[in-house]
Scaffold this motif. Structure first.
Motif, PDB file in Angstrom:
ATOM      1  N   TYR A 164      31.693  50.728  31.809  1.00  0.00           N
ATOM      2  CA  TYR A 164      31.898  52.128  32.198  1.00  0.00           C
ATOM      3  C   TYR A 164      30.611  52.924  32.387  1.00  0.00           C
ATOM      4  N   HIS A 165      29.465  52.311  32.144  1.00  0.00           N
ATOM      5  CA  HIS A 165      28.211  53.073  32.195  1.00  0.00           C
ATOM      6  C   HIS A 165      27.907  53.595  33.595  1.00  0.00           C
ATOM      7  N   HIS A 166      28.296  52.853  34.618  1.00  0.00           N
ATOM      8  CA  HIS A 166      28.030  53.265  35.999  1.00  0.00           C
ATOM      9  C   HIS A 166      29.318  53.604  36.747  1.00  0.00           C
ATOM     10  N   GLY A 167      30.335  54.034  36.022  1.00  0.00           N
ATOM     11  CA  GLY A 167      31.614  54.356  36.635  1.00  0.00           C
ATOM     12  C   GLY A 167      32.718  53.521  36.013  1.00  0.00           C
ATOM     13  N   ASP A 168      33.874  53.515  36.658  1.00  0.00           N
ATOM     14  CA  ASP A 168      35.021  52.776  36.136  1.00  0.00           C
ATOM     15  C   ASP A 168      34.946  51.325  36.587  1.00  0.00           C
ATOM     16  N   GLY A 169      34.260  50.503  35.803  1.00  0.00           N
ATOM     17  CA  GLY A 169      34.079  49.107  36.156  1.00  0.00           C
ATOM     18  C   GLY A 169      35.293  48.244  35.907  1.00  0.00           C
ATOM     19  N   HIS A 170      36.294  48.775  35.213  1.00  0.00           N
ATOM     20  CA  HIS A 170      37.520  48.004  34.983  1.00  0.00           C
ATOM     21  C   HIS A 170      38.607  48.363  35.985  1.00  0.00           C
ATOM     22  N   GLY A 171      38.827  49.642  36.189  1.00  0.00           N
ATOM     23  CA  GLY A 171      39.976  50.051  36.976  1.00  0.00           C
ATOM     24  C   GLY A 171      39.715  50.336  38.433  1.00  0.00           C
ATOM     25  N   HIS A 172      38.454  50.558  38.805  1.00  0.00           N
ATOM     26  CA  HIS A 172      38.147  50.985  40.171  1.00  0.00           C
ATOM     27  C   HIS A 172      37.419  49.866  40.904  1.00  0.00           C
ATOM     28  N   LYS A 173      37.972  49.418  42.010  1.00  0.00           N
ATOM     29  CA  LYS A 173      37.348  48.329  42.766  1.00  0.00           C
ATOM     30  C   LYS A 173      36.077  48.769  43.481  1.00  0.00           C
ATOM     31  N   LYS A 174      35.922  50.076  43.693  1.00  0.00           N
ATOM     32  CA  LYS A 174      34.734  50.576  44.386  1.00  0.00           C
ATOM     33  C   LYS A 174      33.668  50.969  43.364  1.00  0.00           C
ATOM     34  N   CYS A 175      33.233  49.994  42.597  1.00  0.00           N
ATOM     35  CA  CYS A 175      32.165  50.196  41.620  1.00  0.00           C
ATOM     36  C   CYS A 175      31.181  49.047  41.813  1.00  0.00           C
ATOM     37  N   PRO A 176      30.334  49.121  42.851  1.00  0.00           N
ATOM     38  CA  PRO A 176      29.535  47.965  43.274  1.00  0.00           C
ATOM     39  C   PRO A 176      28.596  47.421  42.213  1.00  0.00           C
ATOM     40  N   LYS A 177      28.029  48.285  41.376  1.00  0.00           N
ATOM     41  CA  LYS A 177      27.059  47.819  40.382  1.00  0.00           C
ATOM     42  C   LYS A 177      27.692  46.815  39.429  1.00  0.00           C
ATOM     43  N   ILE A 178      28.824  47.153  38.845  1.00  0.00           N
ATOM     44  CA  ILE A 178      29.438  46.255  37.874  1.00  0.00           C
ATOM     45  C   ILE A 178      30.042  45.040  38.562  1.00  0.00           C
ATOM     46  N   LYS A 179      30.536  45.202  39.786  1.00  0.00           N
ATOM     47  CA  LYS A 179      31.090  44.056  40.508  1.00  0.00           C
ATOM     48  C   LYS A 179      30.003  43.022  40.780  1.00  0.00           C
ATOM     49  N   ASP A 180      28.824  43.486  41.176  1.00  0.00           N
ATOM     50  CA  ASP A 180      27.709  42.566  41.414  1.00  0.00           C
ATOM     51  C   ASP A 180      27.288  41.877  40.119  1.00  0.00           C
ATOM     52  N   ASP A 181      27.274  42.628  39.022  1.00  0.00           N
ATOM     53  CA  ASP A 181      26.900  42.052  37.725  1.00  0.00           C
ATOM     54  C   ASP A 181      27.881  40.955  37.312  1.00  0.00           C
ATOM     55  N   ILE A 182      29.172  41.231  37.470  1.00  0.00           N
ATOM     56  CA  ILE A 182      30.195  40.250  37.093  1.00  0.00           C
ATOM     57  C   ILE A 182      30.095  39.009  37.969  1.00  0.00           C
ATOM     58  N   ARG A 183      29.884  39.216  39.257  1.00  0.00           N
ATOM     59  CA  ARG A 183      29.782  38.086  40.182  1.00  0.00           C
ATOM     60  C   ARG A 183      28.612  37.175  39.809  1.00  0.00           C
ATOM     61  N   SER A 184      27.467  37.776  39.526  1.00  0.00           N
ATOM     62  CA  SER A 184      26.301  36.962  39.177  1.00  0.00           C
ATOM     63  C   SER A 184      26.476  36.291  37.821  1.00  0.00           C
ATOM     64  N   LEU A 185      27.125  36.980  36.893  1.00  0.00           N
ATOM     65  CA  LEU A 185      27.310  36.436  35.549  1.00  0.00           C
ATOM     66  C   LEU A 185      28.223  35.218  35.546  1.00  0.00           C
ATOM     67  N   LEU A 186      29.304  35.273  36.318  1.00  0.00           N
ATOM     68  CA  LEU A 186      30.308  34.215  36.281  1.00  0.00           C
ATOM     69  C   LEU A 186      30.110  33.126  37.327  1.00  0.00           C
ATOM     70  N   PHE A 187      29.574  33.500  38.486  1.00  0.00           N
ATOM     71  CA  PHE A 187      29.616  32.568  39.608  1.00  0.00           C
ATOM     72  C   PHE A 187      28.252  32.167  40.166  1.00  0.00           C
ATOM     73  N   MET A 188      27.159  32.668  39.581  1.00  0.00           N
ATOM     74  CA  MET A 188      25.838  32.361  40.121  1.00  0.00           C
ATOM     75  C   MET A 188      24.926  31.839  39.011  1.00  0.00           C
ATOM     76  N   PRO A 189      25.078  30.578  38.623  1.00  0.00           N
ATOM     77  CA  PRO A 189      24.249  29.998  37.558  1.00  0.00           C
ATOM     78  C   PRO A 189      22.781  29.937  37.950  1.00  0.00           C
ATOM     79  N   ILE A 190      21.917  30.139  36.962  1.00  0.00           N
ATOM     80  CA  ILE A 190      20.475  30.134  37.193  1.00  0.00           C
ATOM     81  C   ILE A 190      19.961  28.702  37.257  1.00  0.00           C
ATOM     82  N   ALA A 191      19.088  28.441  38.218  1.00  0.00           N
ATOM     83  CA  ALA A 191      18.523  27.092  38.369  1.00  0.00           C
ATOM     84  C   ALA A 191      17.523  26.816  37.259  1.00  0.00           C
TER      85      ALA A 191
END
Length: 405
Positions: A378-405
């Protein structure tokens, strides 16, 4: 602990001006100040003193180097003690590598696991028929998973994450029903049915005929969790789990009642209802049974009398949620939130962490991390309920689907 910092004060009791030359030391003192407990005035003064000079150094471009300037800016935005561990560790790796990372296209020990989890949740979600029966409800399975993995990411807590995600998904559905999509009369009947947890009453049958599939699915989830705990620990927990959902539903209904009656709650009324309606007791109540190595009677009694730790975490969640969602919810006519009712209400969770507690360490850690997860989402908006919250969406995508080499 605060006495340690007295050596940095002058004869007037203020912090020495000479400290401002040590940027790294100031940053460390600033981070340490967030570990204070109630009454530690020295650390309160330290935070005010350090924040002022760190901000001044940033404004004057007078920090050691770009890397430390980034650390200072990040700490002033949100201290380490309030951050979720895994995403923050990744952030440090990124910064140490110059702000960019090399990602693996495929990592055998991660991508298949994520894929299997996605398939499993999809099968389970479809089996509930909630998406078809309640088309207005938000589908937030990924975000629901984040609430669980952010608190316990270690491999041994896989079952906790799986079950916790299901619990979080149901919380979202209940929230949607009570927030906007039910009339007052429907919500009253719906709440009455949950209070009884009885699927064969006339009211419940009426609700099911109105496509409120949620009640039977929720009952199935409670039975599933209770069976696993009975099998592993020999303890019957159905009454405890039902109490969590009964209390949550009642607080949701109270908020709906305030809204439909046009009543603006007092600070005390809002806080007493809001720290439960924000879901802390439900999440932590289930987490206790899922992460505890043994289930002690004293701990269970304290938990379901809503120990002060549960309440404090609830207050933190309530404030973080309201700060992140108030604009969206007020625009669609939702009820008054704590942004209007209170801005300074907070809990001293640090004191509870070190106090003599009936709870095991794993559960205390889960409670603290729940507060951190709220800040994360929630620090940068509604990261749970609102799909238009790009900051948290990018964070979640990198955390779950982009493993570090």
């Amino acid at each position: 602990m605060a006495d340690i910092f007295d050596r940095f004060k002058n004869e007037k009791g203020a912090f020495k001006e000479s400290l401002v030359e040590d940027t790294k030391g100031l940053l460390e003192l600033y981070e340490a100040s967030f570990l204070m407990t109630e009454g530690e005035k020295t650390l309160e003064l330290a935070r005010e003193f350090v924040a002022k000079f760190l901000q001044k150094k940033l404004n004057e471009n007078n920090v050691i180097d770009d890397y430390h300037a980034l650390l200072v800016c990040d700490a002033l935005d949100l201290p380490l003690h309030w951050r979720v561990e895994r995403p923050k560790a990744r952030w440090f790796i990124v910064q140490k590598q110059g702000g960019s990372l090399t990602y693996k296209k495929k990592r055998p020990d991660m991508n298949p696991i994520v894929l299997e989890l996605a398939k499993m949740y999809n099968r389970w979600w479809r089996s509930t028929c909630i998406a078809e029966k309640l088309p207005f409800a938000r589908d937030r399975i990924t975000e629901s998973y984040i609430w669980s993995v952010a608190r316990h990411f270690e491999p041994q807590y896989a079952h906790h994450r799986i079950t916790g995600t299901k619990v979080n998904a149901f919380i979202t559905i209940l929230d949607d029903i009570f927030d906007v999509y039910g009339s007052f009369e429907e919500l009253q009947l719906f709440n009455d049915a949950i209070q009884r947890f009885d699927l064969v009453t006339e009211t419940s049958l009426w609700l099911i005929s109105k496509n409120y599939k949620i009640i039977s699915s929720l009952n199935n989830l409670v039975d599933e969790i209770a069976y696993d705990i009975l099998k592993d620990h020999g303890v019957v927990i159905i009454p405890y789990l039902r109490k969590l959902w009964v209390d949550l539903s009642q607080t949701y209904f109270q908020e709906a009642k305030w809204y439909y009656e046009g009543y603006k709650p007092t600070l005390q009324e809002y806080v007493e209802n809001g720290w439960i309606s924000i879901l802390a007791p439900v999440i932590l109540g289930h987490a206790f049974f899922l992460v505890a190595d043994s289930i002690e009677k004293e701990a269970v009694q304290s938990l379901f009398k809503y120990h002060n730790m549960i309440r404090l975490v609830g207050v933190i969640l309530r404030l973080a949620n309201d700060l992140g969602t108030s604009v969206d919810e007020m625009e669609r006519g939702d009820m008054w939130k704590s942004v209007q009712c209170y801005m300074n209400q907070t809990g001293d969770i640090n004191k509870e962490r070190v106090a003599n507690s009936p709870f095991p360490y794993n559960f205390v850690r889960s409670a603290v991390n729940l507060g951190r997860t709220a800040q994360y989402l929630y620090h940068h908006g509604d990261g749970h309920g609102h799909k238009k919250c790009p900051k948290i969406k990018d964070d979640i995508r990198s955390l779950l689907f982009m493993p570090i080499a």
